[in-house]
Design an enzyme around this catalytic site. Structure first.
Site: not given
Ligand code: NAD
Length: 488
Positions: A248, A173, A380, A282
């Protein structure tokens, strides 16, 4: 407007609904994306399940899976520029970074291609005569991969690569923010020659798509990258099916600088550590923890360089900081800065968006030395904002570094080797970079603990997370089984 389609069972199709994708550089809608709802998710999981048990995929040798992954890597390398342009358009990530990153994404698939036929079982020296016991290592099943918008092709590669190497099938997704590069990737994947349904790419929103996918009874493992709040939903969703998870998540990573460093070199590393990807990373080194002996000199150089960073359209090669991807990120950053100033923090440079309504955010440095409770030290940003704390002793530096609920990455800058070793041992994070920052490789595991999640992506063991063992017992004696009420 351009239109994109989802990829299910080896075919492209429209989804139950559509939504507009916004170009962050202009704030205008530029493309229509397929919005998957429950029926689309069901179809994608069914396609992945059917592929998982198909003779074409389940019967394929591991070496043949590796060859397909190699072919995919070549196709990604050939199409890297087009994919980079699309990611830049849809997410605002600058073209300099997307083009370099996507070229490197091919290397992740090459790494996992090589690993496919090295995932081995084991023979056990069992403590019973007349028994042969061994472990088969088998693919875990249908994997749900969920990625955020930043660096999607990369974050998808560290899931799809090991999962397919292990023989799993995947429903990916893509993020609802900037899904274009993943939907374009599906077209490239389609050319590589995998059996239909091995990878399915959909996009949609959290509640109607992500939640349905991660609680789906046919999903065996959820590989998630995103924020901690969403991760809590994922874990609850996966509980329905008791699927395993790898998470992650974000970070608030310390960047520790001792007094013996070459200041210019450490400043350059800090600039890249926090302002690369416009701070939307991240592993951003977002907490500078600096020796009070060099703090003023360091901040003077840092502010001078930060003020010269080229802010501009993400598709210009000269641009060093582009727009933030979403308005909500911008609003969160503005709010956190205001609350930090109220808590006594002082803005050294930058401080907010370029203009009141803009998604272009000035590189910002905030001194929190007299504001230990400033929220910018704990939250963050996912934007180009650096907090600063001074220290006098090594013990103090370590205490500040570990004063976080996250535990993803960290950086230590010093010429003192023994001190570096003490810091490496003491820091609570999944990655410690010494005299460098942000280096990644398919060969090195990546991940954290605490609010940064659990599980590791990259490296040899990541492929094992997509497998389960089967213990096989074979009795070698031809004698009849004597007493049915004795366990053997
Ligand atoms: P997010 O958690 O809002 O969304 C991530 C994904 O989860 C999206 O595809 C979203 O549609 C999906 N999602 C949302 N609600 C859901 C649910 N209830 N069930 C299943 N899926 C759901 O994150 P974001 O704001 O898009 O991205 C930023 C975050 O990602 C930051 O916290 C960042 O640090 C983290 N990040 C971590 C890494 C790593 O490797 N550790 C890498 C990149 C980003």
């Amino acid at each position: 407007m351009q239109q994109f389609q989802q990829y299910i069972g080896g075919a492209f199709s429209d989804a139950s609904a559509q939504f507009e994708s916004i170009d962050p550089a202009t704030g205008q809608a530029w493309a229509l994306m397929p919005e998957a709802r429950a029926a689309d998710v069901d179809r994608a999981v069914a396609a992945a399940e059917s592929a998982f048990y198909s003779s074409e995929w389940a019967g394929m040798t591991a070496s043949a899976r590796g060859k397909l992954l190699l072919r995919l890597a070549d196709l990604i390398a050939e199409n890297a520029q087009a994919l980079a342009a699309l990611e830049t358009r849809d997410t605002g990530k600058i073209i300099r970074e997307t083009s370099a990153q996507i070229a490197y994404v091919a290397e992740y698939y090459r790494y996992y291609a090589g690993l496919a036929d090295k995932i081995e079982g084991a023979h056990l020296p069992i403590d019973k005569p007349d028994m042969e016991v061994w472990l088969r290592r088998e693919p875990i099943g249908v994997v749900a991969a969920i990625v955020p918008w930043n660096s999607q092709l990369f974050l998808a590669a560290v899931k799809i690569g090991p999962a397919l190497a292990a023989g799993c099938t995947v429903v990916l997704k893509a993020s609802e923010d900037g899904p274009a590069p993943m939907l374009a990737f599906a077209k490239i994947f389609d050319q590589a020659g995998f059996p239909p349904g091995v990878l399915n790419v959909i996009t949609g929103f959290g509640p109607d798509c992500g939640a349905v996918l991660t609680s789906h009874p046919k999903v065996a493992h959820v590989a998630f990258t995103g924020g901690p709040e969403t991760a809590r939903h994922i874990v609850r969703n996966s509980a329905d099916n008791l699927a395993s998870t790898s998470l992650e998540l974000g970070g608030k990573s310390p960047f520790i600088v001792f007094e013996d460093v070459d200041i210019e070199s450490a400043v350059n590393a800090q600039i890249s550590g926090i302002f690369a990807a416009s701070g939307q990373s991240c592993v951003a080194g977002s907490r500078l923890i600096i020796s009070n002996q060099i703090k003023d000199a360091f901040l003077a150089q840092l502010s001078e360089k930060a003020a010269k960073i080229v802010i501009g359209p993400p598709d210009h090669m000269a641009t060093e900081i582009g727009p933030l991807c979403t308005r909500s990120q911008r609003d969160t950053a503005v709010d956190l800065i205001a609350r930090s100033i109220n808590a006594g923090a002082k803005v050294v440079t930058g401080g907010g968006p370029q203009d009141a309504d803009s998604l272009y955010f000035l590189p910002t440095v905030i001194d929190c030395s007299d504001a230990p409770d400033a929220p910018c030290l704990t939250h963050e940003f996912f934007g180009p904002v650096l907090s600063v704390q001074g220290f006098d002793t090594e013990a103090e530096a370590l205490t500040l570094a570990n004063d976080t609920a996250f535990g993803l990455a960290s950086g230590v800058f010093t010429k003192d080797l023994t001190r570096a070793h003490r810091m490496i041992r003491g820091i609570r994070a999944g990655i410690v970079w010494v005299n460098t920052y942000r280096a990644v490789s398919p060969i090195a595991p990546f991940g954290g603990h605490g609010l940064s999640g659990h599980g590791r992506e990259g490296g040899l063991r990541a492929a094992l997370d997509y497998t389960k063992t089967k213990a096989v017992w074979l009795r070698t004696s031809d004698e009849p089984i004597p007493d049915p009420f004795v366990m053997r």
